[in-house]
Design an enzyme around this catalytic site. Sequence first.
Site, short mmCIF file in Angstrom:
data_model
loop_
_atom_site.label_atom_id
_atom_site.label_comp_id
_atom_site.label_asym_id
_atom_site.label_seq_id
_atom_site.Cartn_x
_atom_site.Cartn_y
_atom_site.Cartn_z
N ASP B 174 0.87 -0.92 -0.08
CA ASP B 174 0.08 0.20 0.13
C ASP B 174 0.91 1.32 0.09
OD1 ASP B 174 -2.00 -1.75 0.11
OD2 ASP B 174 -2.99 -0.75 1.76
N SER B 175 2.00 1.09 0.53
CA SER B 175 2.78 2.46 0.73
C SER B 175 3.86 2.28 -0.60
CB SER B 175 3.88 2.56 1.81
OG SER B 175 4.79 1.21 1.90
#
Lengths: 403, 402
Positions: B174-175
């Site tokens: 997600d990052s």
Amino acid sequence: MLSDVRVIELSAPPTMMAGRILADLGADVIVVEPPGGARGRRLEPFLDDQPGLERSLTWQALNRGKRAITLDLDQDDGRALLADLGRGAALVLEADASVPMRFPETVVRCRITPFLSTGAKADYAASDLIVMAASGVPGITGHPDRPPLFYPVPQSIMEAGAEAAIAALAALWARDNDGLGQAIEVSARLAAMMSALSVPIVVPAGNPGLQRAPARQKLAGVSLPGMFACQDGYVLISFAFGPAFGPMTQRLMQWAVEQGCLEARFGTLDWPTAPQQAEKGSLTAADVQAVVDGIAALAARHTKAEFGASARRLGLLAAPLMDMRDIDVSPQYRERGLWSAPVALGPQGPAVADPARFAQFSNYTIDVKRPAPRLSQHTLEVLDKDLGLSPLEIQALFVHGII
Amino acid sequence: MSAPLAGLRVLDMGWVMVGPVSGRYLADLGADVVKLESARRVDPLRTLGPFKDGKPGLERSISYHNLNAGKRSITVDLKDPRGREAILRLVDWADVVIESFSPGVLETLQLDYPRLAARNPRIIMVSTSLLGQTGPHARGTAGVGTMGAAMSGASLLLGWPGHAPCGTYGPWTDSVAPRFIVPSVLAALHRRRSTGEGCHIDVAQAEAGIQFLSPAWYQYAANGTVPQRRGHAGSPLKAPEGIFRCAGQDRWIAIDASAGGAWRRFRTTVGGGLLDGAFDTLIGRLRGREALERMIGQWTAPQDAAAVEQLLQAAGVPAHVVSSASDLAADPDLTEGHYRRIDDPVVGEAVIEGPRFRLARTPTCETRRGPRIGEHTQAVLRDICGYDDAAIAAMQEAGILR
């Protein structure tokens, strides 16, 4: 897409990913190295575990698609040639000590620093280990009874480089509007904090600090593990509740019941509301422990690939823990087209597929135009074609150690 | 001077993290970002902490503010034809659309790229999911970034030999994925300026994760070695480099003093057994690594980690506390330069993160709070979609705006 954009990358480990992303998106990226070679050429691992300026696999991975020249920027001629090159460039990437020279005001100059250059730690000495330690990621990764964990692949240079690509392209958009460049600064520490997810805002929001733990989630006081051993490795299985993800847990439990790993009553229990049932006491610690044991038994009966297939078929919050060999043979990555055509690792080295296509575009294909450059591979080409130097002048630069 | 992307228009149909983070980059850079939400199927990020003062509530998630700062929020039911038409009017308006539905969902809703492009050929649309839109495993693979981390090879690389892997902290991809989405969008915008072409961009979050591990891939592909978890911080080719325990519970200092100059400054600062001539050379330090690390550990053990950091940095030795959540909150590098105060009607004053870069001439926007669910529905339908008050009231009446 960036075929009209020239990028000059004054190579340092944190610039490499930035230049690579821009090259993948079509930019003409010229790497500038000192005559002795960029620092990135000395990053492990090495081809066949033997060192050499053309043998760093980290260099190969992060410099594909670029051209490279050598210039000694400590000499006047080196800086003058860089200035000439800069006149045709849209973007300049650099890190650490800024080269003391001016570029035209049309150039976007993006500099990566370890810590904020205006902050309390501006003068800190740093390296990948130090920046990662400061990111908050290792502090929260691993077991509470063991030391913090760091990735065995340097991550701060990836985080900072990718962040720099974003900032540089935003400035390119502004330049497209008015023709003007600007100075950009990217802090590697701030970039790396992205992978700490919400950790930086936990305490400022008035909450206690976090303890390092592989599975932070508990149900009825029982820890819910995230990793389970399977026949040929490990699988990740997440227990999630609530309306969005709870149904996925429901399907996991139903499957475990069908497979004879779990009592039937756990298949019909309403899993989206399990935390509320645990709070009321209708779901006990013994129940939860029985479920954890049952899921462990379920995982142990399957291979990674079998478990992955079932997870897709049933829609579970579960996935195999893949290693690089699994990724290599995965039909998903292969058929989707992640891999580029094979890239040669030096004149004598093997050719390897590169997972180059980080995005699939409807009308553009990321491809590796050329393998990572050998030291000074394109010096002649650039000095001759781009800067119009004569063969005599080029030889003179070499004699004086400028190239 | 205005922010670099001032005037750019974005429809953010993402939820949880990857789509919204990508949208936040664009919002910080000056774009007008309208986020599509639902009060019936609430963005799970609103149910995830940290919450202000630990008190849960759909409008109390600081994570939500952190990833959606500066956006406007509308709630429209996509399943209703009238709701769908409202979204298509936003597509007419937008330069960029971001979506992170499970693959196939937008087709069912008749809002997939061919339909959007028919409406607005200049649109640049991003679809992001764990394994992308194509390939034999794409459909049916839906979930969270911990799964992306597992399938990118990251989870297996964290842990100790002989023990089960620990995995990444949280949904790692997600990052990572937004770092490939945003450059792709900006490159497509650059091209569109000269060619007028829009495009569809499909980013598989697991494939984005593989980019950050590409040296490990090359190690396997070139040397045939499958990289494994090694536990120990620091490289086997450096000494001393690693982390050492300090006074207090779970306190650690990271030190990298392997290179000649840093080593000489470090040994002078620490003194004692480190002055032994056996450690003069790198080869000597590699051969005596165990004794060397034991002595350093004895030196750090009774000391305060932050004091060691300051002492070593004052001497020019690369060192930093292995930061905890509490350390980050008090770190002057962050309190002065990164954290931003927002004021929100529900949570009051709160702290979220600012941008991770500075642009000198076209600065990013001042960091703002995130929106409340559907806070801007009326304004967006009126000002962007062109509905009059009666039409909006009728949609409200019909239950489409929830």
